[in-house]
Design a protein around this motif. Structure first.
Motif, PDB file in Angstrom:
ATOM      1  N   ASN A 109     -37.988 -68.044  -7.204  1.00 22.01           N
ATOM      2  CA  ASN A 109     -38.629 -68.486  -7.931  1.00 22.01           C
ATOM      3  C   ASN A 109     -38.367 -68.116  -9.472  1.00 22.01           C
ATOM      4  O   ASN A 109     -37.857 -66.888  -9.744  1.00 22.01           O
ATOM      5  CB  ASN A 109     -40.109 -68.275  -7.866  1.00 22.01           C
ATOM      6  CG  ASN A 109     -40.844 -69.178  -7.060  1.00 22.01           C
ATOM      7  OD1 ASN A 109     -41.135 -68.926  -5.797  1.00 22.01           O
ATOM      8  ND2 ASN A 109     -41.223 -70.153  -7.362  1.00 22.01           N
ATOM      9  N   ILE A 110     -38.205 -68.913 -10.588  1.00 22.07           N
ATOM     10  CA  ILE A 110     -37.998 -68.344 -11.938  1.00 22.07           C
ATOM     11  C   ILE A 110     -39.134 -67.755 -12.492  1.00 22.07           C
ATOM     12  O   ILE A 110     -40.165 -68.370 -12.424  1.00 22.07           O
ATOM     13  CB  ILE A 110     -37.613 -69.616 -12.640  1.00 22.07           C
ATOM     14  CG1 ILE A 110     -36.346 -70.187 -12.225  1.00 22.07           C
ATOM     15  CG2 ILE A 110     -37.266 -69.089 -14.218  1.00 22.07           C
ATOM     16  CD1 ILE A 110     -35.791 -71.309 -13.255  1.00 22.07           C
ATOM     17  N   PRO A 119     -35.971 -65.547 -18.325  1.00 17.51           N
ATOM     18  CA  PRO A 119     -36.734 -65.276 -17.065  1.00 17.51           C
ATOM     19  C   PRO A 119     -35.980 -64.599 -16.045  1.00 17.51           C
ATOM     20  O   PRO A 119     -34.757 -64.190 -16.278  1.00 17.51           O
ATOM     21  CB  PRO A 119     -36.910 -66.871 -16.699  1.00 17.51           C
ATOM     22  CG  PRO A 119     -35.915 -67.522 -17.344  1.00 17.51           C
ATOM     23  CD  PRO A 119     -35.701 -66.794 -18.387  1.00 17.51           C
ATOM     24  N   ASN A 156     -34.791 -63.933 -11.872  1.00 19.40           N
ATOM     25  CA  ASN A 156     -34.528 -64.657 -10.938  1.00 19.40           C
ATOM     26  C   ASN A 156     -34.234 -65.990 -11.125  1.00 19.40           C
ATOM     27  O   ASN A 156     -34.252 -66.989 -10.519  1.00 19.40           O
ATOM     28  CB  ASN A 156     -35.825 -65.096  -9.909  1.00 19.40           C
ATOM     29  CG  ASN A 156     -36.480 -63.819  -9.304  1.00 19.40           C
ATOM     30  OD1 ASN A 156     -35.660 -62.548  -9.473  1.00 19.40           O
ATOM     31  ND2 ASN A 156     -37.484 -63.927  -8.782  1.00 19.40           N
ATOM     32  N   ALA A 157     -33.355 -66.332 -12.168  1.00 20.96           N
ATOM     33  CA  ALA A 157     -32.978 -67.770 -12.572  1.00 20.96           C
ATOM     34  C   ALA A 157     -31.741 -68.112 -12.059  1.00 20.96           C
ATOM     35  O   ALA A 157     -31.753 -69.303 -11.785  1.00 20.96           O
ATOM     36  CB  ALA A 157     -32.821 -67.546 -14.295  1.00 20.96           C
ATOM     37  N   SER A 199     -30.150 -71.792 -12.077  1.00 20.48           N
ATOM     38  CA  SER A 199     -31.139 -72.727 -12.404  1.00 20.48           C
ATOM     39  C   SER A 199     -30.800 -73.299 -13.682  1.00 20.48           C
ATOM     40  O   SER A 199     -30.131 -72.755 -14.588  1.00 20.48           O
ATOM     41  CB  SER A 199     -32.512 -72.072 -12.724  1.00 20.48           C
ATOM     42  OG  SER A 199     -32.549 -71.418 -11.399  1.00 20.48           O
ATOM     43  N   ALA A 235     -35.813 -74.108 -15.825  1.00 20.33           N
ATOM     44  CA  ALA A 235     -36.468 -72.887 -16.450  1.00 20.33           C
ATOM     45  C   ALA A 235     -37.614 -73.308 -17.215  1.00 20.33           C
ATOM     46  O   ALA A 235     -38.745 -72.680 -17.223  1.00 20.33           O
ATOM     47  CB  ALA A 235     -35.460 -72.154 -17.143  1.00 20.33           C
TER      48      ALA A 235
END
Length: 605
Positions: free
Chosen positions: A91-92, A282, A284-285, A288, A293
């Protein structure tokens, strides 16, 4: 066994809800929400997935758990709660949403205008959020100038006998001493609330009407006050670099991926006034996209903060994502919250500004990261270490004459201070003021788990102190079997000035103290980490000291029961009076002799 997605999807409901992707080790990989659980979860098990990152996550799924909800808004709230509590790997995450400031108008007889940071409640009226404390204070300054509302705390307001300086400089109307009638003050509060709600034109219209009526009644001083307020409002509108004559509330949310960074930038327009922006990076990107995001930010941010009248975004996510997010925000806000690309010239100017600031934030972040890597490399070189330095932990001790000793351990990791890893240790069972014993205890408590195989060991330990503190810390490491860890002390120079520090090696190392030039990048890094440890220790010590002194009440005095306590209060008025009393004065109280008076005096001093 591989996850049997077909069997699972066949039994899945089409209600809204939240799904959790679980790995083989039981860890939650991803949490998501869906308007239709079956449709959304099925999309993860198609042949062509949107990105390698999602494909990698799906390959690790052991099973999927779902929770159906009544509405999509409930699903959004549950999704955010689970993301925060579980911190899933894919998860972002945006972690600093709660730090946005607000303007507050209390609901007293004479409401107070003030700065507020936290979660708004129903005890007052809140306006915002704002992108920075500067934007809030600037707006408060404008409101003081235009409407002269009080900003003092209730305790100050209730005890004024004459107006303060703000009244003298025409920033307050003096309600504390009755210089303005309650109805007139209430009108000013209403104007301020309308201004904050973006109704500037309506405020000007009402003030014009009031000015004309005052002039008709020959109340020229009052008419002049209205005139000044109108002029101030016009000046506010004219000073805006980019503004909207509609007085609208808009958030501009843009996302940019470049130079290896992903940045989401939030710009805010309130009442047509552009209030600045805030870049966010962010966690945990992974790989992505910018649209991913941006969608994650919209869901997380507006679950905590009220949505404005309109959201302008760039890039615009897929239509299905936009529709789902807009529906969720509308249900939370109780009104439509349009999400769209910029269309007018003004809107396009706002978006372009936000995009430019996002790129500048990425550039600044990368430059800062490169500088940190240079400083780490310089530190590795001067200390003659074989391996690169990534994680530094620094210890400091703070106390006042031995009272309430607190040790701090701050962490530098990932080219920045890692505040989530900071630790404080309340030092116990040592001779007050023994810094060496305090340091030994702190180091032992910090690395006891590391010695047993738990936690992460640092690449370098910094000790704020000289030979004695370093020797104590080294002795603690020796007891734990961790003498392979690198350690140095940072001793202040003779004049205790920055730049004159000496680096002290443990005695077993055999190297003499090292003095670096005051412009050496390695020294700058050491100073930064050392100063943060000092700040963190002092903050903890002050809190601990204040706590201990608050508990030094009459109830805690030795040999003082209810009857003697009542007699002390009757004679001296409270704890402050008892503290100021001499031993002879204490001994005069019935039931308190010389011996008990000395004990009481000693306990309070």
């Amino acid at each position: 066994m591989a996850f049997d997605s077909k069997s699972f999807l066949a039994s899945l409901t089409e209600l809204p809800g939240v799904y959790r992707m679980i790995g083989a080790d039981g860890a939650v990989l991803y949490v998501g929400k869906a308007k239709n659980l079956k449709k959304r979860v099925s999309s993860y098990f198609r042949d062509n997935l949107s990105s390698p990152r999602i494909a990698h996550m799906v390959s690790q799924i052991d099973h999927v758990e779902t929770t159906a909800t009544r509405t999509e808004a409930e699903a959004l709230l549950l999704e955010n709660n689970l993301i925060k509590s579980l911190a899933p790997r894919y998860n972002i995450l945006f972690r600093d949403d709660k730090s946005y400031p607000y303007i507050v108008l209390t609901r007293d007889k004479f409401p107070r205008l003030g700065f507020y940071r936290g979660n708004p409640d129903r005890k007052a009226d809140y306006y915002g959020p704002y992108p920075s404390s500067w934007a809030v204070r600037d707006s408060i300054h404008l409101l003081q100038k235009m409407f002269r509302l009080r900003t003092c705390e209730d305790s100050v307001f209730a005890n004024r006998s004459r107006p303060c300086l703000l009244y003298q400089i025409k920033r307050c109307s003096g309600p504390c001493v009755g210089y303005i009638a309650p109805d007139d003050y209430a009108a000013d509060v209403q104007y301020a609330a309308m201004f904050l709600a973006g109704k500037q034109q309506e405020v000007i219209k009402r003030l014009n009407t009031a000015m004309e009526k005052a002039a008709e009644k020959l109340a020229f001083e009052l008419a002049a006050i209205y005139r000044d307020q109108i002029q101030s409002l016009h000046q506010v509108q004219e000073k805006q670099f980019v503004s909207s004559s509609k007085g609208e509330d808009v958030d501009i949310v843009v996302a940019v991926r470049e130079a290896g960074q992903l940045c989401v930038n939030l710009a805010m327009v309130r009442g047509g006034r552009h209030l600045g922006d805030r870049p966010l990076f962010p966690s945990n990107a992974g790989d992505s996209t910018a649209a991913d995001a941006l969608t994650a930010f919209l869901r997380q941010h507006y679950e905590l903060h009220p949505a404005p009248g309109r959201l302008l975004v760039s890039p615009l996510p897929e239509s299905e994502e936009v529709e789902e997010t807009a529906a969720s925000l509308a249900e939370l806000a109780g009104r439509p919250v349009p999400i769209a690309e910029a269309r007018t010239l003004t809107q396009k100017a706002w978006v372009e500004m936000a995009l430019q600031n996002a790129r500048l934030a990425i550039l600044a972040r990368n430059q800062a990261s490169a500088q940190q890597e240079q400083r780490l490399a310089a530190l590795q070189e001067v200390l003659q270490l074989a391996e690169p330095i990534a994680r530094i932990e620094c210890f400091d001790i703070s106390h006042t004459m031995g009272e309430s000793a607190v040790a701090s351990c701050v962490v530098y990791d990932g080219n920045k201070m890692s505040k989530r890893d900071y630790r404080r240790f309340n030092i116990r069972d040592i001779t007050p003021g023994d810094d060496y014993a305090a340091m030994r205890q702190a180091v032992t408590r910090r690395y006891d788990g590391v010695a047993s195989g738990e936690g992460r060991a640092p690449d370098l330990i910094l000790i704020d102190g000289g030979k004695g503190q370093v020797a104590s810390a080294w002795a603690a490491l020796a007891e734990l079997g961790l003498t392979h860890l690198n350690m140095i002390g940072v001793a202040k120079g003779e004049e205790r000035k920055p730049g004159l520090e000496s680096l002290i090696f443990p005695e077993a190392d055999g190297r003499p103290p090292l003095n670096l030039k005051n412009d050496h990048p390695a020294l700058h890094l050491i100073q930064e980490v050392r100063d943060e440890a000092h700040r963190f220790a002092i903050t903890g010590h002050r809190g601990q000291r204040a706590k201990s002194r608050k508990t030094s009440t009459l109830e805690s005095l030795p040999g003082v029961g209810p009857a003697r306590r009542k007699a002390l209060i009757a004679r001296f008025g409270g704890l402050a009076g008892v503290r100021e009393a001499s031993i002879d004065q204490l001994a005069e109280i019935p039931g308190i002799g010389r011996e008990l008076a000395e004990k009481i005096h000693s306990a309070l001093h």
